[in-house]
Each structure stands twice: as C-alpha cells, then as structure tokens.
Design a protein around this motif. Structure first.
Motif, PDB file in Angstrom:
ATOM      1  N   MET A   1       0.848  -1.113   0.130  1.00 37.50           N
ATOM      2  CA  MET A   1       0.082   0.121   0.198  1.00 37.50           C
ATOM      3  C   MET A   1       0.877   1.279  -0.013  1.00 37.50           C
ATOM      4  O   MET A   1       1.958   1.311   0.560  1.00 37.50           O
ATOM      5  CB  MET A   1      -0.883   0.134   1.254  1.00 37.50           C
ATOM      6  CG  MET A   1      -1.963  -1.182   0.927  1.00 37.50           C
ATOM      7  SD  MET A   1      -3.196  -1.057   2.625  1.00 37.50           S
ATOM      8  CE  MET A   1      -2.118  -1.511   3.973  1.00 37.50           C
ATOM      9  N   SER A   2       0.494   2.332  -0.877  1.00 33.64           N
ATOM     10  CA  SER A   2       1.327   3.279  -0.813  1.00 33.64           C
ATOM     11  C   SER A   2       0.464   4.593  -1.176  1.00 33.64           C
ATOM     12  O   SER A   2      -0.326   4.506  -1.985  1.00 33.64           O
ATOM     13  CB  SER A   2       2.293   3.235  -2.107  1.00 33.64           C
ATOM     14  OG  SER A   2       3.132   4.489  -2.182  1.00 33.64           O
ATOM     15  N   VAL A   3       0.512   5.593  -0.449  1.00 36.25           N
ATOM     16  CA  VAL A   3      -0.181   6.889  -0.699  1.00 36.25           C
ATOM     17  C   VAL A   3       0.695   8.055  -1.102  1.00 36.25           C
ATOM     18  O   VAL A   3       1.687   8.149  -0.553  1.00 36.25           O
ATOM     19  CB  VAL A   3      -0.916   7.354   0.785  1.00 36.25           C
ATOM     20  CG1 VAL A   3      -1.799   8.568   0.723  1.00 36.25           C
ATOM     21  CG2 VAL A   3      -1.902   5.995   1.281  1.00 36.25           C
ATOM     22  N   MET A 117      -4.248  -0.235   9.613  1.00 33.44           N
ATOM     23  CA  MET A 117      -3.765  -0.158   8.195  1.00 33.44           C
ATOM     24  C   MET A 117      -2.871   1.210   8.017  1.00 33.44           C
ATOM     25  O   MET A 117      -1.684   1.011   7.321  1.00 33.44           O
ATOM     26  CB  MET A 117      -4.997   0.311   7.216  1.00 33.44           C
ATOM     27  CG  MET A 117      -4.655   0.625   5.745  1.00 33.44           C
ATOM     28  SD  MET A 117      -4.515   2.177   5.331  1.00 33.44           S
ATOM     29  CE  MET A 117      -5.663   3.186   5.752  1.00 33.44           C
ATOM     30  N   LEU A 118      -2.801   2.183   8.718  1.00 32.82           N
ATOM     31  CA  LEU A 118      -2.262   3.307   8.870  1.00 32.82           C
ATOM     32  C   LEU A 118      -0.602   2.807   9.224  1.00 32.82           C
ATOM     33  O   LEU A 118       0.207   3.722   8.757  1.00 32.82           O
ATOM     34  CB  LEU A 118      -2.586   4.271   9.656  1.00 32.82           C
ATOM     35  CG  LEU A 118      -3.856   5.118   9.196  1.00 32.82           C
ATOM     36  CD1 LEU A 118      -4.530   6.190   9.930  1.00 32.82           C
ATOM     37  CD2 LEU A 118      -3.748   5.581   7.855  1.00 32.82           C
ATOM     38  N   GLU A 119      -0.502   1.771   9.807  1.00 31.14           N
ATOM     39  CA  GLU A 119       0.915   1.552  10.225  1.00 31.14           C
ATOM     40  C   GLU A 119       1.809   0.698   9.332  1.00 31.14           C
ATOM     41  O   GLU A 119       2.806   0.773   9.240  1.00 31.14           O
ATOM     42  CB  GLU A 119       0.873   0.621  11.639  1.00 31.14           C
ATOM     43  CG  GLU A 119       0.112   1.397  12.720  1.00 31.14           C
ATOM     44  CD  GLU A 119      -0.259   0.141  13.978  1.00 31.14           C
ATOM     45  OE1 GLU A 119       0.473  -0.895  13.990  1.00 31.14           O
ATOM     46  OE2 GLU A 119      -0.833   0.384  14.820  1.00 31.14           O
ATOM     47  N   SER A 120       0.995   0.226   8.349  1.00 31.31           N
ATOM     48  CA  SER A 120       1.714  -0.505   7.146  1.00 31.31           C
ATOM     49  C   SER A 120       1.710   0.275   5.771  1.00 31.31           C
ATOM     50  O   SER A 120       2.281  -0.177   5.032  1.00 31.31           O
ATOM     51  CB  SER A 120       0.895  -1.952   6.908  1.00 31.31           C
ATOM     52  OG  SER A 120      -0.186  -1.638   6.647  1.00 31.31           O
ATOM     53  N   VAL A 121       0.961   1.487   5.715  1.00 35.44           N
ATOM     54  CA  VAL A 121       1.005   2.213   4.654  1.00 35.44           C
ATOM     55  C   VAL A 121       2.433   3.047   4.320  1.00 35.44           C
ATOM     56  O   VAL A 121       2.949   3.272   5.425  1.00 35.44           O
ATOM     57  CB  VAL A 121       0.007   3.343   4.541  1.00 35.44           C
ATOM     58  CG1 VAL A 121      -0.056   4.334   5.458  1.00 35.44           C
ATOM     59  CG2 VAL A 121      -0.520   3.437   3.038  1.00 35.44           C
ATOM     60  N   SER A 122       2.877   3.119   3.106  1.00 35.85           N
ATOM     61  CA  SER A 122       3.969   4.005   2.884  1.00 35.85           C
ATOM     62  C   SER A 122       3.643   5.033   2.042  1.00 35.85           C
ATOM     63  O   SER A 122       2.449   5.163   1.460  1.00 35.85           O
ATOM     64  CB  SER A 122       4.930   2.996   2.085  1.00 35.85           C
ATOM     65  OG  SER A 122       4.566   2.748   0.818  1.00 35.85           O
TER      66      SER A 122
END
Length: 127
Positions: A1-3, A117-122
């Motif tokens: 996951m990438s934002v 989920m926020l802990e694993s997003v880059s």
C-alpha cells in the motif's frame, strides 16, 4: 500500500508575519463509488454485483436514517459513525438551546483494523 502526497506552503494563522512553512498533504489517486465497491465485492463472494449494490444502497440509507435519530452507527470492525455538534458558549446551562448550535458534522471513529492499516502504509511524493 502506498499513498501519494504533495508539499504545500502554509502560513501560521497565529502569526501572519511569520514565514511560511512547508507541510506534506495526502492526495488521492481517484475515488471509488458504490458501483465499484459492489463490483469488487461481487468478485470476492457468490453474491451478484446488483445484489451487492442494493445492499450498499440500503446500508447508506439506513446509516443516514439512524444518524438522523441521534444514534451511534456501529459497523463492526470498520468503525462507528456519530453526529457531533459545535455550539456557542453560554453563561448558564439554561441558555444553551438548539439555536446555540453553530455547526454539525459526522464523526467517524475507525475500528482497530482500519487504524492498523495506517501502520503498514508507505508514502511517496507525487510528481
């Protein structure tokens, strides 16, 4: 996951004369509507896309209805929705009436998995 994010200059509202500082702001690639969610869900189970869409529309209708009755809507592990208000401050409790309410909003408190989920997003810089 990438934002993706972009960099934005912002002034300090408490000190307009202070130099601007730069901050990261998340940006969305696109949006996902109920049609797309129904399609995605239908691929993940035995329910048809049109049935999924009908359920999602019904969910939306019922969330709005229940919030309008002042209830907290709990969507399991997804999280909770609730109506919140802001009001003018008054000197006595008796002076606080519905006319003192200046703003209403929908509050969302994400569930544990959604927060996780926020802990694993880059993050990656757009552009």
């Amino acid at each position: 996951m990438s934002v993706k994010y972009k960099v934005l200059p912002r002034k300090n509202p408490q000190d307009i004369l202070a130099p601007e500082k730069f901050y990261a702001a998340a940006i969305a690639d696109c949006d996902v509507d109920l049609d797309r969610l129904a399609e995605l869900i239908s691929y993940q189970c035995t329910v048809t896309e049109s049935d999924c869409y009908a359920v999602l529309l019904s969910l939306e209708h019922n969330i709005i209805s229940e919030l309008g009755e002042g209830r907290i809507v709990k969507l399991g592990r997804l999280g909770n929705f609730q109506v919140g208000v802001s009001s003018e401050g008054k000197d006595t409790a008796a002076e606080v009436t519905a006319s003192a309410i200046t703003k209403s909003r929908i509050l969302f408190r994400p569930g544990k998995r959604l927060r996780g989920m926020l802990e694993s997003v880059s993050f990656r810089k757009a552009g």
